[in-house]
Write a protein that holds these residues in place. Structure first.
Motif, PDB file in Angstrom:
ATOM      1  N   ILE A  55       5.167  11.527  11.697  1.00  0.00           N
ATOM      2  CA  ILE A  55       6.397  10.909  10.665  1.00  0.00           C
ATOM      3  C   ILE A  55       6.836   9.841  11.274  1.00  0.00           C
ATOM      4  CG2 ILE A  55       9.293  12.232  10.815  1.00  0.00           C
ATOM      5  CD1 ILE A  55       7.747  15.034  12.170  1.00  0.00           C
ATOM      6  N   ALA A  56       7.147   9.543  12.268  1.00  0.00           N
ATOM      7  CA  ALA A  56       6.935   7.709  12.307  1.00  0.00           C
ATOM      8  C   ALA A  56       6.449   6.701  11.163  1.00  0.00           C
ATOM      9  CB  ALA A  56       6.701   7.904  13.561  1.00  0.00           C
ATOM     10  N   LEU A  57       5.351   6.974  11.208  1.00  0.00           N
ATOM     11  CA  LEU A  57       4.340   6.093  10.769  1.00  0.00           C
ATOM     12  C   LEU A  57       4.894   6.565   9.076  1.00  0.00           C
ATOM     13  CD1 LEU A  57       0.938   6.236  11.872  1.00  0.00           C
ATOM     14  CD2 LEU A  57       2.543   4.688  12.398  1.00  0.00           C
ATOM     15  N   SER A  58       5.154   7.510   8.461  1.00  0.00           N
ATOM     16  CA  SER A  58       5.409   7.866   7.087  1.00  0.00           C
ATOM     17  C   SER A  58       6.444   7.297   6.992  1.00  0.00           C
ATOM     18  CB  SER A  58       6.002   9.259   6.950  1.00  0.00           C
ATOM     19  OG  SER A  58       7.489  10.056   7.698  1.00  0.00           O
ATOM     20  N   GLN A  59       7.843   6.761   7.962  1.00  0.00           N
ATOM     21  CA  GLN A  59       8.631   5.833   7.522  1.00  0.00           C
ATOM     22  C   GLN A  59       8.493   4.869   7.400  1.00  0.00           C
ATOM     23  OE1 GLN A  59      11.797   7.949   6.660  1.00  0.00           O
ATOM     24  NE2 GLN A  59      10.294   8.860   6.863  1.00  0.00           N
ATOM     25  N   VAL A  60       7.137   3.888   7.576  1.00  0.00           N
ATOM     26  CA  VAL A  60       7.040   2.553   7.826  1.00  0.00           C
ATOM     27  C   VAL A  60       6.778   2.208   6.224  1.00  0.00           C
ATOM     28  CG1 VAL A  60       4.408   0.667   8.014  1.00  0.00           C
ATOM     29  CG2 VAL A  60       5.456   2.692   9.664  1.00  0.00           C
ATOM     30  N   LYS A  61       6.365   2.915   5.366  1.00  0.00           N
ATOM     31  CA  LYS A  61       6.763   3.119   3.750  1.00  0.00           C
ATOM     32  C   LYS A  61       7.801   2.286   3.012  1.00  0.00           C
ATOM     33  CE  LYS A  61       6.969   7.501   1.633  1.00  0.00           C
ATOM     34  NZ  LYS A  61       6.038   8.661   0.838  1.00  0.00           N
ATOM     35  N   LEU A  62       8.581   2.585   4.276  1.00  0.00           N
ATOM     36  CA  LEU A  62      10.056   1.950   3.467  1.00  0.00           C
ATOM     37  C   LEU A  62      10.292   0.897   4.437  1.00  0.00           C
ATOM     38  CD1 LEU A  62      12.374   5.654   3.689  1.00  0.00           C
ATOM     39  CD2 LEU A  62      11.113   4.643   2.247  1.00  0.00           C
ATOM     40  N   LEU A  63       9.705   0.921   5.543  1.00  0.00           N
ATOM     41  CA  LEU A  63       9.970  -0.390   6.370  1.00  0.00           C
ATOM     42  C   LEU A  63       9.591  -1.559   5.397  1.00  0.00           C
ATOM     43  CD1 LEU A  63       9.739   0.360   9.848  1.00  0.00           C
ATOM     44  CD2 LEU A  63      11.929   0.268   8.585  1.00  0.00           C
ATOM     45  N   LEU A  64       8.292  -1.224   4.399  1.00  0.00           N
ATOM     46  CA  LEU A  64       7.283  -2.222   3.763  1.00  0.00           C
ATOM     47  C   LEU A  64       7.620  -2.155   2.780  1.00  0.00           C
ATOM     48  CD1 LEU A  64       4.049  -1.677   6.029  1.00  0.00           C
ATOM     49  CD2 LEU A  64       5.734  -3.198   6.679  1.00  0.00           C
ATOM     50  N   HIS A  65       8.047  -1.200   1.882  1.00  0.00           N
ATOM     51  CA  HIS A  65       7.886  -0.783   0.651  1.00  0.00           C
ATOM     52  C   HIS A  65       7.304  -1.162   0.176  1.00  0.00           C
ATOM     53  CE1 HIS A  65      11.059  -0.730  -2.790  1.00  0.00           C
ATOM     54  NE2 HIS A  65      10.674  -1.584  -3.129  1.00  0.00           N
ATOM     55  N   ILE A  66       6.178  -0.081   0.244  1.00  0.00           N
ATOM     56  CA  ILE A  66       4.712  -0.472  -0.404  1.00  0.00           C
ATOM     57  C   ILE A  66       4.477   1.404  -0.518  1.00  0.00           C
ATOM     58  CG2 ILE A  66       4.074  -2.531  -0.152  1.00  0.00           C
ATOM     59  CD1 ILE A  66       2.382  -1.340   2.740  1.00  0.00           C
ATOM     60  N   PRO A  67       3.607   1.601  -1.475  1.00  0.00           N
ATOM     61  CA  PRO A  67       3.254   3.168  -1.544  1.00  0.00           C
ATOM     62  C   PRO A  67       1.713   3.555  -0.691  1.00  0.00           C
ATOM     63  CG  PRO A  67       2.299   2.110  -3.433  1.00  0.00           C
ATOM     64  CD  PRO A  67       2.791   0.536  -2.802  1.00  0.00           C
ATOM     65  N   LEU A  68       2.610   3.415   0.422  1.00  0.00           N
ATOM     66  CA  LEU A  68       1.252   4.350   1.816  1.00  0.00           C
ATOM     67  C   LEU A  68       1.522   5.531   1.751  1.00  0.00           C
ATOM     68  CD1 LEU A  68       2.687   2.224   4.574  1.00  0.00           C
ATOM     69  CD2 LEU A  68       0.598   1.514   3.241  1.00  0.00           C
ATOM     70  N   LYS A  69      -0.173   6.372   1.889  1.00  0.00           N
ATOM     71  CA  LYS A  69      -0.541   7.190   1.589  1.00  0.00           C
ATOM     72  C   LYS A  69      -0.200   8.125   3.451  1.00  0.00           C
ATOM     73  CE  LYS A  69      -3.676   7.728  -1.906  1.00  0.00           C
ATOM     74  NZ  LYS A  69      -4.515   8.095  -2.526  1.00  0.00           N
ATOM     75  N   ILE A  70       0.430   9.395   4.079  1.00  0.00           N
ATOM     76  CA  ILE A  70       0.557   9.681   5.276  1.00  0.00           C
ATOM     77  C   ILE A  70       0.076  10.856   5.816  1.00  0.00           C
ATOM     78  CG2 ILE A  70       2.807   7.980   5.536  1.00  0.00           C
ATOM     79  CD1 ILE A  70       3.830  10.774   4.910  1.00  0.00           C
ATOM     80  N   ASP A  71      -0.820  11.034   4.608  1.00  0.00           N
ATOM     81  CA  ASP A  71      -1.107  12.387   5.321  1.00  0.00           C
ATOM     82  C   ASP A  71      -1.607  12.593   6.334  1.00  0.00           C
ATOM     83  OD1 ASP A  71      -2.761  11.428   3.845  1.00  0.00           O
ATOM     84  OD2 ASP A  71      -3.305  13.017   3.089  1.00  0.00           O
ATOM     85  N   ASN A  72      -2.188  11.460   7.004  1.00  0.00           N
ATOM     86  CA  ASN A  72      -3.967  11.678   8.297  1.00  0.00           C
ATOM     87  C   ASN A  72      -3.794   9.972   8.253  1.00  0.00           C
ATOM     88  OD1 ASN A  72      -5.700  10.688   6.506  1.00  0.00           O
ATOM     89  ND2 ASN A  72      -6.250  12.301   5.820  1.00  0.00           N
ATOM     90  N   LEU A  73      -4.327   9.563   9.361  1.00  0.00           N
ATOM     91  CA  LEU A  73      -4.413   7.938   9.718  1.00  0.00           C
ATOM     92  C   LEU A  73      -5.378   7.503   9.004  1.00  0.00           C
ATOM     93  CD1 LEU A  73      -4.374   7.752  13.960  1.00  0.00           C
ATOM     94  CD2 LEU A  73      -2.747   7.551  12.241  1.00  0.00           C
ATOM     95  N   PRO A  74      -6.515   8.386   8.377  1.00  0.00           N
ATOM     96  CA  PRO A  74      -7.380   7.006   7.809  1.00  0.00           C
ATOM     97  C   PRO A  74      -6.648   6.473   6.238  1.00  0.00           C
ATOM     98  CG  PRO A  74      -8.982   9.231   8.933  1.00  0.00           C
ATOM     99  CD  PRO A  74      -7.157   9.708   9.021  1.00  0.00           C
ATOM    100  N   ASN A  75      -6.213   8.003   5.980  1.00  0.00           N
ATOM    101  CA  ASN A  75      -5.510   7.096   4.499  1.00  0.00           C
ATOM    102  C   ASN A  75      -4.113   6.242   4.724  1.00  0.00           C
ATOM    103  OD1 ASN A  75      -7.688   8.975   2.747  1.00  0.00           O
ATOM    104  ND2 ASN A  75      -5.447  11.316   2.889  1.00  0.00           N
ATOM    105  N   PHE A  76      -4.009   6.596   5.924  1.00  0.00           N
ATOM    106  CA  PHE A  76      -2.362   5.121   5.858  1.00  0.00           C
ATOM    107  C   PHE A  76      -3.163   4.492   6.375  1.00  0.00           C
ATOM    108  CE2 PHE A  76       0.137   2.875   9.060  1.00  0.00           C
ATOM    109  CZ  PHE A  76       1.201   3.006   9.039  1.00  0.00           C
ATOM    110  N   PHE A  77      -3.858   3.902   6.782  1.00  0.00           N
ATOM    111  CA  PHE A  77      -4.767   2.878   6.979  1.00  0.00           C
ATOM    112  C   PHE A  77      -5.733   1.545   6.286  1.00  0.00           C
ATOM    113  CE2 PHE A  77      -4.368   4.117  11.914  1.00  0.00           C
ATOM    114  CZ  PHE A  77      -3.880   2.564  12.536  1.00  0.00           C
ATOM    115  N   TYR A  78      -5.625   3.099   5.449  1.00  0.00           N
ATOM    116  CA  TYR A  78      -7.245   2.673   4.296  1.00  0.00           C
ATOM    117  C   TYR A  78      -5.569   1.809   3.427  1.00  0.00           C
ATOM    118  CZ  TYR A  78      -9.674   1.898   0.171  1.00  0.00           C
ATOM    119  OH  TYR A  78     -10.322   2.015  -1.424  1.00  0.00           O
ATOM    120  N   SER A  79      -4.813   2.277   2.962  1.00  0.00           N
ATOM    121  CA  SER A  79      -3.781   2.634   2.068  1.00  0.00           C
ATOM    122  C   SER A  79      -2.811   0.825   2.393  1.00  0.00           C
ATOM    123  CB  SER A  79      -2.928   3.408   2.145  1.00  0.00           C
ATOM    124  OG  SER A  79      -2.116   3.794   2.901  1.00  0.00           O
TER     125      SER A  79
END
Length: 586
Positions: free
Chosen positions: A151-175
């Motif tokens: 949940i905390a990582l899901s908000q990083v996309k708003l802080l950075l204003h980029i379309p991050l995937k946050i369903d799991n850690l691998p997808n988060f770091f890849y995006s």
């Protein structure tokens, strides 16, 4: 004989406290409602964004559900509404099926809330609430901690204003690697400032420099409403200081008006697709809600019916679904604030929902310039408090099995997804439980000198007899563990050639299945061939009832004794008489 009538008032706990409600309680509830609303408005909009929905749905989710719970729920202080974990699970359920923010996504969120409500309602009506409690506390703790990270990582996309995937850690770091060049630095800086505001303003207010000059009640009130003050400061900065020209994304136009009422479109195929996610959300929402409600009920010395809570939670979620919102449950942070503010009854929640209606009708325009990074900061600061790894260490030291279940759940949530992680955690718990039951604690026991008590010979200095062995199994007997007992008896008999009697102490055996009874019959026959008698002691009533219908008692070469002391004393006397008889014979 008359048939008892169904009293519908038992399903309306409000009937009992409304009769004694007074003006003083209303004043306390009104004050607590004002304080809770200061948290609920920013949290509601923030959690709607976590769920992938428009911010206004977070306000809608705080209206009818709280009103329904006030009438049907049993906790006087439980605050029902959107929470981070359920919002994240909603997102995890809907994101693979629909385009984020689309009308189909919003319709599906409403349908999901209704399904969650129906599952909870049916479980409560048919008193199957115990089924939801099959999740162990270590797994729930691990699931919440891992979900808090996502949940905390899901908000990083708003802080950075980029379309991050946050369903799991691998997808988060890849995006993140894909879009790292597109980071919007003004949004990141503004978001960091918002986080620092939420972290350090309360500490500054609690410092001796401030606390000496101002009334502590006012300071506590300001601390509890810090997110609201942040919103006010942020809107002023964006609108009056021209920061909107930097490209910082804001909430934008929010439709005003009462939550629209209506049923979402029912589609059988969609229902089937949403049902697994709805079941997971229903399970987690009840566990979270009932835990909070039980804590407040204990503090207020009130009774709490878990099945009634399921019914209340079910109807609250159905009302959320028909009022254009998403699944809801009890909120820990708002409930604590509500209780600390002096709430006396569920009227405080009802009043909070009335205030939300007023906000929805007349004040949504104030949030046009509210930066999304402020809502992200609110979530990150509130949710990150849940990320604590001490429970993992403490659980591992206490129980390796529970520790393994915690770590498996944690990594499954982070590296697969939330729903799969919870399922894997529950399955792991049951596998480890079956493993533990199949390897019961079995001990040879002896008599403590000068007493009638028998204890494990490896833990106590106990008296044993060469021709008698006393065995205690600390588990109910079933097909899972009866062979372990048989192997133990075989080993002990093999190591003692002079053995004449085996006494099975059943003081810890609460139940016995047919497989266990049949195996005991085989053990009795096998021991008989060796000239060894099998005896039972301290057999509990329910177990004896089962044995009465089996042939074991008729075939048993030994006896059944009320206490283990009587068994040893009887056999000891019998052997002495046999020895005496032999000596007279010679």
């Amino acid at each position: 004989m008359t048939t008892p009538k169904l009293n519908l008032l038992t399903y309306l706990p409000a009937w009992s406290w409304l009769k004694h409600y007074n003006k003083q309680s209303f004043k306390s509830d009104l004050l607590s409602a004002f304080i809770v609303i200061a948290m609920l408005v920013p949290q509601g909009m923030a959690y709607a964004i976590v769920a992938g929905l428009p911010p206004i749905t977070g306000l809608y989710a705080s209206v009818l559900p709280m009103m329904i719970y006030a009438l049907i729920g049993g906790s006087p202080t439980l605050s029902i509404g959107p929470v981070a974990l359920i919002s994240m699970m909603t997102f995890a359920t809907l994101n693979p099926l629909f385009e984020l923010g689309s009308s189909a996504y919003i319709e599906a969120a409403c349908l999901l809330a209704i399904l969650v409500g129906l599952i909870s309602l049916l479980l409560g009506i048919f008193k199957f609430g115990f089924l939801i409690r099959l999740i162990s506390h270590p797994v729930i703790k691990s699931f919440i901690i891992a979900s808090a990270v996502l949940i905390a990582l899901s908000q990083v996309k708003l802080l950075l204003h980029i379309p991050l995937k946050i369903d799991n850690l691998p997808n988060f770091f890849y995006s993140f690697w894909q879009y790292k060049e597109q980071i919007h630095w003004p949004s990141l800086i503004f978001g960091i400032c918002a986080i620092l505001f939420l972290l350090f303003v309360p500490k500054l207010l609690q410092s001796s420099l401030i606390s000496r000059r101002f009334n502590s009640n006012w300071i506590n009130l300001f601390i509890k409403t810090t997110p609201l003050w942040l919103i006010i400061v942020a809107i002023f900065a964006i609108q009056k200081l021209g920061l909107i020209d930097l490209g910082i994304a804001t909430v934008g136009a929010i439709p005003s008006g009462f939550p629209p009422l209506g049923l979402p479109i029912w589609n059988l195929d969609l229902v089937v697709q949403l049902l697994p996610g709805a079941a997971m959300i229903a399970m987690v929402s009840f566990v979270e809600s009932i835990s909070i409600a039980q804590a407040t009920a204990l503090q207020n010395r009130r009774e709490l019916n878990s099945n009634q809570e399921l019914i209340a939670l079910g109807l609250a979620n159905i009302s959320a679904g028909v009022s254009a919102s998403f699944p809801v449950t009890g909120s820990l942070s708002r409930t604590v604030v509500n209780a600390d503010a002096g709430a006396k009854s569920p009227i405080s929640g009802f009043l909070s929902s009335v205030f939300i209606v007023l906000v929805s009708l007349y004040f949504t325009g104030l949030f046009y310039y509210l930066p999304l990074v402020v809502l992200a900061a609110t979530i990150m600061v509130s949710i990150w408090k849940l990320v604590d790894f001490k429970p993992f260490i403490e659980t591992w030291h206490y129980s390796k099995a529970d520790g393994i279940a915690m770590w498996i759940t944690f990594f499954a949530v982070l590296f697969i997804d939330i729903s799969a992680g919870l399922i894997i955690g529950v399955v792991t718990t049951f596998i480890l439980l079956l493993w533990r039951i199949s390897r019961p604690h079995i001990a040879v026991i002896g008599q403590i000198e000068g007493t009638e008590h028998f204890r494990n010979i490896h833990r106590h200095d106990a008296i044993t007899l060469a021709k008698i062995i006393s065995i205690r199994i600390d588990e109910s007997l079933s097909f899972l563990n009866i062979n372990s007992l048989k192997e133990f008896i075989i080993q002990e008999v093999s190591n003692n050639s002079s053995l004449q009697h085996v006494i099975l102490n059943c003081s810890s055996v609460s139940s016995i299945d047919l497989s266990a009874v049949e195996t005991l019959e085989d053990i009795n026959i096998d021991l008989g061939k060796l000239g060894i008698q099998l005896h039972l002691s301290e057999v509990k009533g329910p177990v004896m009832d089962k044995l009465q219908h089996a042939v074991l008692l008729q075939q048993l070469r030994g006896k059944v004794f009320l206490t283990h002391y009587q068994a040893v004393a009887y056999l000891k006397q019998q052997m002495q008489q046999q020895e005496l008889s032999k000596s007279h014979h010679y």
